[in-house]
Design a protein around this motif. Sequence first.
Motif, PDB file in Angstrom:
ATOM      1  N   ARG A 210       0.690  -1.298   0.077  1.00  0.00           N
ATOM      2  CA  ARG A 210       0.120   0.076   0.279  1.00  0.00           C
ATOM      3  C   ARG A 210       0.401   0.996   0.161  1.00  0.00           C
ATOM      4  O   ARG A 210       0.446   2.172  -0.680  1.00  0.00           O
ATOM      5  N   PRO A 211       1.661   1.274   0.662  1.00  0.00           N
ATOM      6  CA  PRO A 211       2.672   2.525   0.759  1.00  0.00           C
ATOM      7  C   PRO A 211       3.564   2.938  -0.381  1.00  0.00           C
ATOM      8  O   PRO A 211       3.361   3.654  -1.102  1.00  0.00           O
ATOM      9  N   LEU A 212       3.898   2.275  -1.361  1.00  0.00           N
ATOM     10  CA  LEU A 212       4.235   2.482  -2.800  1.00  0.00           C
ATOM     11  C   LEU A 212       2.663   2.284  -3.556  1.00  0.00           C
ATOM     12  O   LEU A 212       3.104   2.507  -4.581  1.00  0.00           O
ATOM     13  N   GLN A 213       2.236   1.637  -4.231  1.00  0.00           N
ATOM     14  CA  GLN A 213       1.413   1.381  -4.971  1.00  0.00           C
ATOM     15  C   GLN A 213       0.228   2.426  -4.514  1.00  0.00           C
ATOM     16  O   GLN A 213      -0.024   3.006  -5.619  1.00  0.00           O
ATOM     17  N   ILE A 214      -0.299   2.730  -3.488  1.00  0.00           N
ATOM     18  CA  ILE A 214      -0.975   3.649  -3.529  1.00  0.00           C
ATOM     19  C   ILE A 214      -0.532   5.255  -2.725  1.00  0.00           C
ATOM     20  O   ILE A 214      -0.606   6.118  -3.431  1.00  0.00           O
ATOM     21  N   GLY A 215       0.156   5.571  -1.905  1.00  0.00           N
ATOM     22  CA  GLY A 215       1.032   6.221  -1.370  1.00  0.00           C
ATOM     23  C   GLY A 215       1.572   7.185  -2.237  1.00  0.00           C
ATOM     24  O   GLY A 215       1.979   7.929  -2.412  1.00  0.00           O
ATOM     25  N   VAL A 216       3.287   5.827  -2.985  1.00  0.00           N
ATOM     26  CA  VAL A 216       3.484   6.756  -3.742  1.00  0.00           C
ATOM     27  C   VAL A 216       3.246   7.010  -5.170  1.00  0.00           C
ATOM     28  O   VAL A 216       3.006   7.767  -5.842  1.00  0.00           O
ATOM     29  N   LEU A 217       2.550   6.308  -5.673  1.00  0.00           N
ATOM     30  CA  LEU A 217       2.025   6.249  -7.053  1.00  0.00           C
ATOM     31  C   LEU A 217       1.354   6.521  -7.618  1.00  0.00           C
ATOM     32  O   LEU A 217       1.152   7.419  -8.557  1.00  0.00           O
ATOM     33  N   ARG A 218       0.068   6.691  -6.712  1.00  0.00           N
ATOM     34  CA  ARG A 218      -1.211   6.804  -6.910  1.00  0.00           C
ATOM     35  C   ARG A 218      -1.210   8.393  -6.631  1.00  0.00           C
ATOM     36  O   ARG A 218      -1.552   9.675  -7.058  1.00  0.00           O
ATOM     37  N   GLU A 219      -1.056   8.948  -4.726  1.00  0.00           N
ATOM     38  CA  GLU A 219      -1.497  10.192  -3.621  1.00  0.00           C
ATOM     39  C   GLU A 219      -0.266  10.949  -4.742  1.00  0.00           C
ATOM     40  O   GLU A 219      -0.342  12.103  -4.521  1.00  0.00           O
ATOM     41  N   GLU A 220       1.205  10.296  -4.907  1.00  0.00           N
ATOM     42  CA  GLU A 220       1.821  10.823  -4.260  1.00  0.00           C
ATOM     43  C   GLU A 220       2.151  11.726  -6.415  1.00  0.00           C
ATOM     44  O   GLU A 220       2.901  12.828  -6.560  1.00  0.00           O
ATOM     45  N   TRP A 221       2.268  10.875  -6.995  1.00  0.00           N
ATOM     46  CA  TRP A 221       1.872  10.711  -8.724  1.00  0.00           C
ATOM     47  C   TRP A 221       1.677  10.678  -9.560  1.00  0.00           C
ATOM     48  O   TRP A 221       1.537  10.737 -10.775  1.00  0.00           O
ATOM     49  N   GLY A 222       0.815  11.038  -8.663  1.00  0.00           N
ATOM     50  CA  GLY A 222      -1.209  11.012  -9.967  1.00  0.00           C
ATOM     51  C   GLY A 222      -1.234  10.262 -10.799  1.00  0.00           C
ATOM     52  O   GLY A 222      -1.818  10.112 -11.577  1.00  0.00           O
ATOM     53  N   TYR A 223      -0.567   8.344 -10.229  1.00  0.00           N
ATOM     54  CA  TYR A 223      -1.068   7.896 -11.786  1.00  0.00           C
ATOM     55  C   TYR A 223      -2.713   7.245 -11.504  1.00  0.00           C
ATOM     56  O   TYR A 223      -2.856   6.558  -9.923  1.00  0.00           O
ATOM     57  N   ASP A 224      -3.027   7.498 -12.430  1.00  0.00           N
ATOM     58  CA  ASP A 224      -5.189   6.755 -13.051  1.00  0.00           C
ATOM     59  C   ASP A 224      -4.938   5.384 -13.725  1.00  0.00           C
ATOM     60  O   ASP A 224      -6.431   5.504 -13.942  1.00  0.00           O
ATOM     61  N   GLY A 225      -3.718   4.746 -13.707  1.00  0.00           N
ATOM     62  CA  GLY A 225      -4.089   4.033 -14.655  1.00  0.00           C
ATOM     63  C   GLY A 225      -4.684   2.622 -13.717  1.00  0.00           C
ATOM     64  O   GLY A 225      -4.756   2.341 -12.733  1.00  0.00           O
ATOM     65  N   VAL A 226      -4.229   1.042 -14.774  1.00  0.00           N
ATOM     66  CA  VAL A 226      -4.476  -0.278 -14.110  1.00  0.00           C
ATOM     67  C   VAL A 226      -3.466  -0.355 -13.549  1.00  0.00           C
ATOM     68  O   VAL A 226      -2.055  -0.540 -13.839  1.00  0.00           O
ATOM     69  N   VAL A 227      -3.229  -1.088 -11.869  1.00  0.00           N
ATOM     70  CA  VAL A 227      -2.151  -1.541 -11.148  1.00  0.00           C
ATOM     71  C   VAL A 227      -2.482  -2.988 -11.967  1.00  0.00           C
ATOM     72  O   VAL A 227      -3.554  -3.826 -11.230  1.00  0.00           O
TER      73      VAL A 227
END
Length: 819
Positions: A210-227
């Motif tokens: 969660r810290p990397l896939q949500i915290g960094v990838l989505r929340e920090e970097w604004g990624y909107d695609g699929v994991v």
Amino acid sequence: MDTPDYAPVIEAALARLDLDAKCRLLAGQDLWTLPALPEIGLGSLVMSDGPIGVRGGGLGGAEDPSLALPSPTALAATWEPALARRAGRVLAQEAHRKGVHVLLAPTVNLHRSPLGGRHFESYSEDPLLTALIGAGYVTGLQESGVAATVKHFVANDAETDRFTVDNQVPERALRELYLAPFEQIIESAHPWAVMSAYNAVNGPTMTEHRPLQIGVLREEWGYDGVVVSDWLAARDTVAAVEGGLDVAMPGPDTVFGPALAAAVRDGRVGEATVDTAVRHVLLLAARVGILAGAEPAVAPEQRPTPEDGTAFARELAARSFVLVRNERQALPIDAASGGSIALIGRAAHDPRFRGGGSAAVYPVHVVSPLEGLRAALPEDVTLTYALGTDPDVELDTAGASFALRAVLCDGDGTVLADEPVPTGKLRWVASELPGGADYDALATVELTGTFTPEQSGAHRFGTHGVGALRLTVDGTVLHDGLAAPVDTDPIDAVTGRAVPRGTIELKAGQPVRVSLLNTAPKASYGPMRGVLFSLAHSEPEPDDDALFAEAVAAARAADVAVVVVATTERVESEGFDRADLRLPGRQDELVARVAAANPHTVVVVNSGSPVEMPWREQVAAVLLSWFPGQEGGAALARVLLGLSEPGGRLPTSWPVRLADAPVSQVTPEDGVLRYEEGVFIGYRAWQRHDLAPAYPFGHGLGYTDWAYEGLEAVGRTVTVRLRNTGTRTGREVVQVYLAGTDALAGVERPTHWLAGFASVVAGPGETVAAEVVLPERAFQTWDATAGTWATAPGGYRVLAGRSATDLPLATDLPPATGL
Ligand code: BGC
């Protein structure tokens, strides 16, 4: 590309799905696809490996050929993001042709150790070069309407115990090296999919991180695609969905689907979490044009003009070849005035055009160096070929000399199917057994038939894969073994090495009966069920002394000797790390003998990653050709004969010996692999330890010479002036590095690091200027205490030149330039 506002159509579709349908959409329905949901006008999303082609469905095979471009190391060696973008466009053409919406590429993990088994499949030891090549590739695919999948998020830099290893990566190294390519590609190329890695990072497995896939990838970097998970990596329903995983692959049985619906029903997962993942999948479906009511991100008429993939494969290969040594201008070979060339080596005839594992694609045709040279040479040049030595004498799948059938029976011995098979490799998923046989009823599979030897002598036989296997050749039982425990990772059963089971003397032309009976043929890996075993064989070992003598005689009689040496799929492939960097078999000895016989010896190294070259200073020229794709031989002929310049520069340092490499360990201890070196990998580490590799990062010669004449920096814009001092038009990759001039309290920085690059072309005597804008990030380090990027105070020096160790120009930047 403007992003259409997909929210209304996605919300409307979501509102019409019940919980079961939503959860079904988050799980593979088979190896490569998601289910269609006709009730909302959603088609089935189709994925395929990458990265050098588009393999297509099934367990992969020659029945569905694809263009095969050079390996990712080769693409990075071009140092040309525009070529990576064209590669993406060409592969998108292939994807459209095959009905594929999502390509499972690019791989942007780093070359941390030269032993990394998938080194050939990633780009570089440097995060900036990796990011720029990766971003080009993603842009090319997606501007053509095909989704890229940036993988494997994150720190999947080796293969040993990859399903379970916990990579302990210091936070600064994670940010400055391993996350950096993902971050930059997401920011600049907006990929529509990311694949999470098998391994754990600092504790949690990546699929649940969660810290990397949500915290960094989505929340920090604004990624909107699929994991999407790596194949079979998702192991826990709640932890995976809560950890930010959207899609569990492959299917049909996964930890999502019905298991996820059950977890929602009994309150372990909130339905809102499922909705979030479904929104991501619907957005991807909208972008690739399979969701009713949504215009695809790129309409067919907006796609870039198609280009000839074969011609591109040839151009790319030539642009990737790295000439690391060229004494007395041994290359290019002057074929205009006749003469003779002795071409030597197994790989000159049977090249390694691609790496193994999930990266394998099957082209219609591969141009070998022998074919390429034959076609390109003028008639008055004599070309001879000698094998020299065969490094690939290991067991291979039983092939053309065998006539085999597969007989499938149930527990009573009733035949469920009896069909001819083209080779000794049996690879079936449960739902696709021959003759429609029922997997549940299956009890035995026998591969049976005849083998007609082409040569007399000691033939070796072996087996590979899963089961309780009994091997009989010509009435002799060579092996009768219990089923080995099934591993968690199927890669060995799919692509691994055969086990030798015995040798038997046979006579040429006299057929013998062969049987491989499997009494425990069911192989299941979590949700993946099938049959995976094979019969392997190898010809009597060749007489190396006679082959050496023949090669030496050919070299002595010719004006030029060209030896092509290569790794084999047994030593360099996905699924395992390399044990050493030596060329397999007796190839080193072959090169030394040929070089002693002919001073004009050119060695072509056909490998995806570094090899030791103990003979390198005894030969006139060394050209690295990577795994050059299907047109490699044609490109090689052009480069050897000077019709094209070798355009590549090393994306990774090549050590003299493995023992010199500052970072090499890939084997976890007690399940943990410590990235103890922090930010010092690749050239950063070589400099820190004051060690010299055989050939440094960035190195590569062309067919002309350059003088670096001037360097100017205005703000963060650097201009490098250089002159072509040779006699032919050439291309040069101008590299710009940064160095901090003031020590930072508590932060050790590399002596210098790549901050930008550009390629220029100039005719003889011409002066050109390369302009490079240094990114702000080049001036920053990760402050782990504050959890943020910090622009380091103090001055900087800009260095420019041809490699990490050949930087003739330098200028100081005023303090605060990076701010
Ligand atoms: C690899 C992935 C690949 C997937 C599907 C995995 O074993 O790590 O890179 O995309 O298989 O083939």
